[in-house]
Write a protein that holds these residues in place. Structure first.
Motif, mmCIF file in Angstrom:
data_model
loop_
_atom_site.group_PDB
_atom_site.id
_atom_site.type_symbol
_atom_site.label_atom_id
_atom_site.label_comp_id
_atom_site.label_asym_id
_atom_site.label_seq_id
_atom_site.Cartn_x
_atom_site.Cartn_y
_atom_site.Cartn_z
ATOM 1 N N ILE A 152 0.794 -1.345 -0.076
ATOM 2 C CA ILE A 152 -0.081 -0.021 -0.085
ATOM 3 C C ILE A 152 1.084 1.258 0.014
ATOM 4 N N PHE A 153 0.492 2.243 -0.888
ATOM 5 C CA PHE A 153 1.492 3.364 -0.822
ATOM 6 C C PHE A 153 0.304 4.523 -0.831
ATOM 7 N N SER A 154 0.832 5.729 -0.567
ATOM 8 C CA SER A 154 0.120 7.016 -0.672
ATOM 9 C C SER A 154 1.227 7.968 -0.901
ATOM 10 N N TYR A 155 0.288 9.528 -1.360
ATOM 11 C CA TYR A 155 1.438 10.403 -1.650
ATOM 12 C C TYR A 155 1.044 11.393 -0.377
ATOM 13 N N ILE A 156 2.093 12.306 -0.354
ATOM 14 C CA ILE A 156 1.955 13.097 1.100
ATOM 15 C C ILE A 156 1.038 13.943 1.098
ATOM 16 N N HIS A 172 5.802 21.127 -1.926
ATOM 17 C CA HIS A 172 4.502 20.929 -2.494
ATOM 18 C C HIS A 172 3.842 19.443 -2.268
ATOM 19 N N GLU A 173 2.506 19.240 -2.794
ATOM 20 C CA GLU A 173 2.069 18.006 -2.472
ATOM 21 C C GLU A 173 2.269 17.179 -3.826
ATOM 22 N N VAL A 174 2.277 16.276 -4.280
ATOM 23 C CA VAL A 174 2.615 15.481 -5.408
ATOM 24 C C VAL A 174 1.592 15.627 -6.519
ATOM 25 N N ASN A 175 1.949 16.264 -7.749
ATOM 26 C CA ASN A 175 1.038 16.696 -8.584
ATOM 27 C C ASN A 175 0.516 15.286 -9.407
ATOM 28 N N GLU A 176 -0.601 15.633 -10.204
ATOM 29 C CA GLU A 176 -1.315 14.435 -10.761
ATOM 30 C C GLU A 176 -0.425 13.757 -12.051
ATOM 31 N N ASN A 178 3.045 13.483 -11.806
ATOM 32 C CA ASN A 178 4.029 12.645 -11.088
ATOM 33 C C ASN A 178 3.080 11.498 -10.233
ATOM 34 N N MET A 179 2.040 11.691 -10.072
ATOM 35 C CA MET A 179 1.187 10.497 -9.066
ATOM 36 C C MET A 179 1.147 9.435 -10.217
ATOM 37 N N ASN A 180 0.856 9.745 -11.450
ATOM 38 C CA ASN A 180 0.605 8.717 -12.345
ATOM 39 C C ASN A 180 1.922 8.110 -12.896
ATOM 40 N N ARG A 181 3.031 9.013 -13.095
ATOM 41 C CA ARG A 181 4.284 8.309 -13.546
ATOM 42 C C ARG A 181 4.733 7.298 -12.359
ATOM 43 N N ILE A 182 4.560 7.663 -11.151
ATOM 44 C CA ILE A 182 5.021 6.779 -10.118
ATOM 45 C C ILE A 182 4.171 5.688 -10.055
ATOM 46 N N ALA A 183 2.861 5.895 -10.124
ATOM 47 C CA ALA A 183 2.161 4.577 -9.826
ATOM 48 C C ALA A 183 2.256 3.899 -11.219
ATOM 49 N N GLU A 184 2.495 4.135 -12.464
ATOM 50 C CA GLU A 184 2.812 3.383 -13.718
ATOM 51 C C GLU A 184 4.143 2.434 -13.448
ATOM 52 N N GLY A 185 4.994 3.288 -12.939
ATOM 53 C CA GLY A 185 6.313 2.155 -12.474
ATOM 54 C C GLY A 185 6.422 1.542 -11.544
ATOM 55 N N ILE A 204 -7.415 9.870 -6.234
ATOM 56 C CA ILE A 204 -7.000 9.569 -7.873
ATOM 57 C C ILE A 204 -7.310 8.253 -8.137
ATOM 58 N N ASP A 205 -7.885 8.017 -9.321
ATOM 59 C CA ASP A 205 -8.181 7.012 -10.073
ATOM 60 C C ASP A 205 -6.885 6.166 -10.717
ATOM 61 N N LEU A 206 -6.335 5.187 -10.070
ATOM 62 C CA LEU A 206 -5.171 4.833 -10.708
ATOM 63 C C LEU A 206 -5.340 3.183 -11.068
ATOM 64 N N SER A 207 -6.875 2.893 -11.356
ATOM 65 C CA SER A 207 -7.071 1.641 -12.135
ATOM 66 C C SER A 207 -6.483 1.212 -13.255
ATOM 67 N N PRO A 208 -6.243 2.391 -14.342
ATOM 68 C CA PRO A 208 -5.693 1.937 -15.532
ATOM 69 C C PRO A 208 -4.234 1.301 -15.121
ATOM 70 N N PHE A 209 -4.023 1.260 -14.058
ATOM 71 C CA PHE A 209 -2.341 0.734 -13.819
ATOM 72 C C PHE A 209 -2.637 -0.693 -12.803
#
Length: 312
Positions: A152-156, A172-176, A178-185, A204-209
């Motif tokens: 399980i992970f989360s962004y600050i 700053h909090e993580v922008n969308e 970068n959220m997607n780039r991290i999630a994909e990786g 955020i919906d990360l279900s595509p990953f």
């Protein structure tokens, strides 16, 4: 009843002797964080406690006590936070190599399915960039991948009480993007190890990953561990994006000395040290002793098991 031990502090790392005394005595007092003159008395016995969820960064002091907890009849599992950050972020943690060995020992003792790895929180800055996280997650997954089924992970999130501590490190909090780039990786790495990946309290919906929304205090997991269904409700005291079911937290804020700059449960190191000096492992309450003038309310405790049915 589900016991959370604890979102507010690291009971396995610092207070396992106290916890054992509470389980043996069959009750615990918990101060109301918003009104310290009020406390709740919570009954602890396997007839009403369906499961204990431990939250920790270092359960090493507790490893020798787990057999005794199981013999007492308490089912449990661990939310184990393990990040790659160094002492500039997590100031007083043991070496990460030692903690990773503890992770493996815990998994070998109780089973990989009962040890949830939390890579939490993900902070992004010039130094802690996307490449840093993907490299660190990959290396850690190579070590831990055979010792857990789920990460399980989360962004600050910038809570008010920790913004001052983090502003020199992360502005700053993580922008969308970068959220997607991290999630994909992360997803690519996790799939190579057959590791289930979820986010904690993220909208955020990360279900595509292939990433789901987590319930850290999870009805399905509790039911799997105890072998029968429970009648559970969503916890109304958590954030809207949190999927956790109701639980009773027995910890206290300002009582973990690891000094993580992102910690929402710590006001200052001075407050932590003052509280830790007041700790007595024989006390019915985590910090200090009960005040005779406190208003103590007996909290209703009952099992949520639907006992007529079994899952296995």
């Amino acid at each position: 009843m589900i016991i959370s031990a604890s979102r507010r502090t690291d009971i396995p790392a610092f207070y396992s002797d106290w916890l054992m005394n509470r389980l043996q005595d069959g009750e615990v007092l918990v101060k109301n964080p918003r009104n310290p003159k009020r406390s709740s008395r919570i009954i602890l016995n396997p007839d009403v406690v369906d499961c204990i969820v431990f939250w920790t960064k270092n359960p090493k002091p507790m490893l020798t006590k787990l057999d005794a907890i199981e013999k007492m009849g308490y089912p449990f599992y661990f939310q184990f936070t393990l990040t790659p950050y160094d002492e500039t972020v997590e100031k007083r943690m043991p070496p990460k190599s030692e903690i990773m060995e503890t992770f493996k020992r815990l998994s070998e003792k109780i089973g990989a399915h009962r040890v949830i790895w939390r890579y939490d929180p993900v902070m992004v800055s010039k130094e802690l960039n996307i490449e840093y996280h993907l490299d660190a997650f990959g290396k850690m997954t190579d070590v831990l991948g055979d010792y857990t089924d789920r990460c399980i992970f989360s962004y600050i999130d910038f809570y008010a009480r920790m913004q001052k501590r983090t502003k020199e490190m992360v502005e700053h909090e993580v922008n969308e993007l970068n959220m997607n780039r991290i999630a994909e990786g992360f997803s690519t790495i996790a799939s190579e190890h057959q590791l289930s990946l979820s986010t904690c309290s993220e909208t955020i919906d990360l279900s595509p990953f292939g990433i789901s929304h987590a319930s850290c205090i999870d009805q399905g997991m509790v039911e799997e561990i105890i072998g029968c269904p429970i009648n559970a409700k969503k916890d109304p005291n958590q954030r809207a994006a949190c999927g956790c079911i109701e639980s009773v937290d027995i910890g206290s804020y300002d009582s973990c000395s690891y000094g993580c700059v992102y910690c929402y449960a710590t006001t200052s190191q001075d407050a932590v040290l003052q509280n830790m000096r007041q700790h007595n492992k024989k006390s019915s309450i985590l910090i200090g002793a009960p005040d005779p003038d406190d208003i103590v309310t007996d909290r209703k405790a009952k099992s949520q098991k639907i006992s007529q049915l079994t899952l296995f």
